[in-house]
Enzyme design. Structure first.
Site, mmCIF file in Angstrom:
data_model
loop_
_atom_site.group_PDB
_atom_site.id
_atom_site.type_symbol
_atom_site.label_atom_id
_atom_site.label_comp_id
_atom_site.label_asym_id
_atom_site.label_seq_id
_atom_site.Cartn_x
_atom_site.Cartn_y
_atom_site.Cartn_z
ATOM 1 N NE ARG A 297 -1.257 2.430 2.954
ATOM 2 C CZ ARG A 297 -0.749 3.513 3.510
ATOM 3 N NH1 ARG A 297 -0.656 4.640 2.827
ATOM 4 N NH2 ARG A 297 -0.295 3.493 4.755
ATOM 5 C CG ASP A 298 3.028 4.437 2.980
ATOM 6 O OD1 ASP A 298 2.721 5.302 2.150
ATOM 7 O OD2 ASP A 298 3.486 4.709 4.100
ATOM 8 C CG HIS B 198 3.752 4.594 9.077
ATOM 9 N ND1 HIS B 198 3.152 3.628 8.293
ATOM 10 C CD2 HIS B 198 4.196 5.533 8.212
ATOM 11 C CE1 HIS B 198 3.237 3.968 7.019
ATOM 12 N NE2 HIS B 198 3.868 5.121 6.943
ATOM 13 C CG HIS C 234 7.796 7.635 5.303
ATOM 14 N ND1 HIS C 234 7.543 7.392 3.984
ATOM 15 C CD2 HIS C 234 6.653 7.336 5.955
ATOM 16 C CE1 HIS C 234 6.293 6.981 3.834
ATOM 17 N NE2 HIS C 234 5.725 6.937 5.026
ATOM 18 C CB CYS D 297 2.126 10.392 1.292
ATOM 19 S SG CYS D 297 0.455 11.044 1.126
ATOM 20 C CG ASN E 12 6.889 3.447 3.892
ATOM 21 O OD1 ASN E 12 6.661 4.018 2.847
ATOM 22 N ND2 ASN E 12 5.972 3.228 4.803
HETATM 23 N N1 COA Z 1 -13.517 5.345 -3.255
HETATM 24 C C1 COA Z 1 -13.964 5.577 -4.510
HETATM 25 N N2 COA Z 1 -14.615 6.711 -4.895
HETATM 26 C C2 COA Z 1 -14.822 7.627 -3.924
HETATM 27 C C3 COA Z 1 -14.358 7.462 -2.613
HETATM 28 C C4 COA Z 1 -13.676 6.265 -2.297
HETATM 29 N N3 COA Z 1 -13.209 6.015 -1.070
HETATM 30 N N4 COA Z 1 -14.704 8.550 -1.894
HETATM 31 C C5 COA Z 1 -15.339 9.359 -2.726
HETATM 32 N N5 COA Z 1 -15.432 8.825 -3.957
HETATM 33 C C6 COA Z 1 -16.069 9.407 -5.144
HETATM 34 C C7 COA Z 1 -17.493 9.806 -4.867
HETATM 35 O O1 COA Z 1 -18.370 8.737 -5.092
HETATM 36 C C8 COA Z 1 -17.684 10.932 -5.858
HETATM 37 O O2 COA Z 1 -17.879 10.389 -7.140
HETATM 38 P P1 COA Z 1 -18.960 11.001 -8.160
HETATM 39 O O3 COA Z 1 -18.526 12.414 -8.400
HETATM 40 O O4 COA Z 1 -18.848 10.122 -9.361
HETATM 41 O O5 COA Z 1 -20.261 10.927 -7.448
HETATM 42 C C9 COA Z 1 -16.317 11.607 -5.870
HETATM 43 O O6 COA Z 1 -15.397 10.618 -5.437
HETATM 44 C C10 COA Z 1 -16.238 12.814 -4.959
HETATM 45 O O7 COA Z 1 -16.780 12.455 -3.694
HETATM 46 P P2 COA Z 1 -16.360 13.210 -2.349
HETATM 47 O O8 COA Z 1 -17.143 12.685 -1.212
HETATM 48 O O9 COA Z 1 -16.366 14.689 -2.591
HETATM 49 O O10 COA Z 1 -14.887 12.637 -2.169
HETATM 50 P P3 COA Z 1 -13.539 13.423 -1.879
HETATM 51 O O11 COA Z 1 -12.963 13.948 -3.118
HETATM 52 O O12 COA Z 1 -13.722 14.314 -0.745
HETATM 53 O O13 COA Z 1 -12.621 12.149 -1.489
HETATM 54 C C11 COA Z 1 -10.900 10.952 -0.433
HETATM 55 C C12 COA Z 1 -11.993 12.000 -0.267
HETATM 56 C C13 COA Z 1 -10.048 11.000 0.800
HETATM 57 C C14 COA Z 1 -11.527 9.575 -0.581
HETATM 58 C C15 COA Z 1 -10.075 11.296 -1.693
HETATM 59 O O14 COA Z 1 -9.583 12.585 -1.598
HETATM 60 C C16 COA Z 1 -8.930 10.321 -1.907
HETATM 61 O O15 COA Z 1 -9.133 9.199 -2.334
HETATM 62 N N6 COA Z 1 -7.695 10.763 -1.647
HETATM 63 C C17 COA Z 1 -6.518 9.912 -1.729
HETATM 64 C C18 COA Z 1 -5.743 10.045 -0.447
HETATM 65 C C19 COA Z 1 -4.705 8.963 -0.282
HETATM 66 O O16 COA Z 1 -4.832 7.853 -0.773
HETATM 67 N N7 COA Z 1 -3.626 9.291 0.457
HETATM 68 C C20 COA Z 1 -2.581 8.357 0.773
HETATM 69 C C21 COA Z 1 -2.920 7.465 1.926
HETATM 70 S S1 COA Z 1 -3.182 8.307 3.460
HETATM 71 ZN ZN ZN Z 2 3.726 6.277 5.190
#
Ligand code: COA
Ligand code: ZN
Length: 306
Positions: free
Chosen positions: A17-18, A208, A210, A241, A250
């Site tokens: 994952r990370d 955790h 890095h 990230c 990491n």
């Molecule tokens: N999986 C898949 N799709 C998702 C989702 C998820 N967990 N969460 C939201 N969505 C979709 C919604 O269904 C919506 O789709 P639509 O426009 O087709 O209806 C769209 O994304 C926007 O929804 P919203 O609630 O506004 O989501 P958001 O943009 O606020 O998403 C996160 C929040 C955190 C899920 C998103 O920003 C994200 O995936 N970020 C990645 C962060 C990451 O992986 N960091 C590293 C690890 S910590």
């Molecule tokens: Zn990390």
């Protein structure tokens, strides 16, 4: 070294994952499955296999459901990272019964990574905890940017404690203190762990790290010396990230295993087999990976031969 604590160090392997979420090129699902099989063979019993975040934002994790379904065949605790309820729904539907949710301490980092305020992410963590308790899902909660934020700089321990108190009230299986960008130093690590350990059992504190500034192992040692016995690490030192500028690899699992064994701890990990996973991953990614232990093992073997 205190003898009040266990002689076993439990490693949560987070490379799938990370390690992969930040790679510029996508790693094929079948290669990830091969790595997973090799990690299980090397002795890991707890592996974070993917994350259920937005695949348009993190395409490297788009195959997490498939990886998870395959991982369910192994006798391991396979963890899925989630950030919101939609992630919980998707992970649960794919069969996940062990998850990690994330709360960032820094406001800017929370917006950048999770597109929500810290307060909102705590509310979500609260809702997720209720659902997890109802569904029998094991939940560990990351407290991210626990020492340093790429946008806001140093994070005061008191700021972490304010968040930690709210999360401890949710009775998580573990609270994972995360140095998201690898800028913490060992004295800060020890200080925060000591403060958190006054609020929750040491057995439920994980760490955790890095290796951005080559202090990953020093920070891990500080955590171990403080009594922490569960640490995340990533094979080959893969990682970073995508939303945290400067977050490099990491702490390499092989380095942590090497340190732990050298100090007399058990990990249940076969270092030689772990290095086989690293070598296989290097061939897949066509580049050398970061852990430093392999050189030492090779030197040790060479010395033993001559
Ligand atoms: N999986 C898949 N799709 C998702 C989702 C998820 N967990 N969460 C939201 N969505 C979709 C919604 O269904 C919506 O789709 P639509 O426009 O087709 O209806 C769209 O994304 C926007 O929804 P919203 O609630 O506004 O989501 P958001 O943009 O606020 O998403 C996160 C929040 C955190 C899920 C998103 O920003 C994200 O995936 N970020 C990645 C962060 C990451 O992986 N960091 C590293 C690890 S910590
Ligand atoms: Zn990390």
């Amino acid at each position: 070294m205190s003898h009040l604590f266990s002689d076993t160090i439990h490693i949560v392997e987070v490379g799938l994952r990370d390690g992969f979420q930040n790679q510029p090129t996508l790693v094929a699902t079948e290669d990830k499955l091969q790595m997973l099989a090799m990690l299980v063979d090397a002795g890991f019993d707890t592996i974070e296999t993917g994350s259920f975040v937005r695949p348009d934002l993190v395409p490297q994790m788009a195959d997490s459901a498939e990886i998870l379904r395959n991982s369910l065949h192994y006798p391991i605790n396979n963890i899925s990272l989630i950030i919101n309820e939609k992630g919980y729904d998707r992970a649960y539907a794919a069969g996940s019964r062990s998850m990690a949710s994330v709360v960032m301490v820094s406001e800017t980092m929370s917006q950048q990574n999770s597109r929500m305020s810290v307060a909102k992410s705590i509310q979500i963590a609260q809702r997720l905890a209720v659902r997890a308790a109802r569904d029998g899902v094991r939940m560990r909660i990351y407290i991210s940017t626990a020492w340093v934020c790429p946008y806001e700089g140093q994070i005061a321990p008191e700021q972490v404690l304010r968040v930690a108190d709210k999360l401890i009230a949710l009775d998580p299986a573990e609270l994972v203190l995360s140095d998201t960008i690898g800028h913490a130093h060992p004295m800060q690590v020890a200080k925060l762990i000591e403060m958190i350990a006054r609020r929750i059992d040491m057995e439920r504190i994980s760490a955790h790290f890095h290796d951005t500034q080559a202090l990953g192992l020093a920070n891990a040692y500080a955590a171990i010396d403080s009594g922490v016995r569960t640490l995340d690490a990533s094979f080959g030192g893969l990682g970073g990230c995508p939303f945290a500028p400067g977050a490099k690899g990491n702490l390499a699992t092989e380095d942590l295993v090497f340190l732990a064994h050298k100090m007399g701890f058990e990990t249940g990990i076969d270092l030689g087999r772990l290095l086989d996973v690293v070598a296989f991953t290097e061939s897949v990614m066509d580049r050398p990976l970061g852990g430093r232990t392999r050189d030492q093992c090779e030197e040790a073997i060479a010395c033993a031969i001559v």
